[in-house]
Design a protein around this motif. Structure first.
Motif, PDB file in Angstrom:
ATOM      1  N   GLU A 167      -6.148  21.169  74.991  1.00 40.80           N
ATOM      2  CA  GLU A 167      -5.734  22.076  76.072  1.00 40.80           C
ATOM      3  C   GLU A 167      -4.389  21.614  76.615  1.00 40.80           C
ATOM      4  N   GLY A 187      -0.960  19.890  74.600  1.00 33.11           N
ATOM      5  CA  GLY A 187      -1.680  18.633  74.431  1.00 33.11           C
ATOM      6  C   GLY A 187      -2.202  18.437  73.021  1.00 33.11           C
ATOM      7  N   LYS A 205      -0.574  19.312  70.228  1.00 29.78           N
ATOM      8  CA  LYS A 205       0.562  19.016  69.341  1.00 29.78           C
ATOM      9  C   LYS A 205       0.630  19.949  68.128  1.00 29.78           C
ATOM     10  N   ARG A 206       0.013  21.131  68.270  1.00 24.48           N
ATOM     11  CA  ARG A 206       0.036  22.105  67.157  1.00 24.48           C
ATOM     12  C   ARG A 206       0.752  23.395  67.561  1.00 24.48           C
ATOM     13  N   CYS A 240       2.624  24.936  75.476  1.00 25.13           N
ATOM     14  CA  CYS A 240       1.409  25.506  74.864  1.00 25.13           C
ATOM     15  C   CYS A 240       1.636  26.971  74.510  1.00 25.13           C
ATOM     16  N   ASP A 241       1.204  27.365  73.298  1.00 22.44           N
ATOM     17  CA  ASP A 241       1.284  28.777  72.894  1.00 22.44           C
ATOM     18  C   ASP A 241      -0.106  29.350  72.598  1.00 22.44           C
ATOM     19  N   HIS A 282      -4.168  25.893  70.482  1.00 21.44           N
ATOM     20  CA  HIS A 282      -5.295  24.952  70.676  1.00 21.44           C
ATOM     21  C   HIS A 282      -6.645  25.659  70.604  1.00 21.44           C
TER      22      HIS A 282
HETATM   23 FE1  FES Z   1      -1.427  22.887  72.087  1.00 25.79          FE
HETATM   24 FE2  FES Z   1      -2.194  24.827  73.706  1.00 25.79          FE
HETATM   25  S1  FES Z   1      -2.463  22.727  73.954  1.00 25.79           S
HETATM   26  S2  FES Z   1      -1.165  25.014  71.828  1.00 25.79           S
END
Ligand code: FES
Ligand code: FES
Length: 79
Positions: free
Chosen positions: A10, A62, A64-65, A72-73, A76
């Motif tokens: 998250e 958080g 890292k993807r 953040c997009d 997650h």
């Molecule tokens: Fe990585 Fe949302 S926390 S895309």
């Protein structure tokens, strides 16, 4: 390059200040998420600078993807 560590699945909300730079941890190994603490040393990862354009909350990735690093997009949710 190996995949970064998932620090958490998250975003991390941070109050940022306009004009200030923040260094986002891209490797996921920092103990000071979402920011770099130097733990990436010896890996292929380097931190990414985020320069705040305005005061307010920023939601740093958080997991890292994200494809919109360092923010953040929503990726997650699929992990
Ligand atoms: Fe990585 Fe949302 S926390 S895309
Ligand atoms: Fe992760 Fe520096 S500790 S990029």
């Amino acid at each position: 390059m190996s995949d970064p560590v998932i620090a958490q699945k998250e975003p991390i909300a941070i109050e940022v200040e306009a004009g200030k730079s923040y260094w986002w941890c891209a490797c996921g190994q920092s103990k000071n998420q979402p920011f770099c603490d130097g733990s990436h040393k010896g890996s292929d990862f380097v931190p990414m600078e985020f320069k705040a354009e305005k005061d307010g909350k920023a939601f740093f990735c958080g997991c890292k993807r994200t494809d919109n690093s360092p923010l953040c997009d929503g990726t997650h949710a699929k992990l």
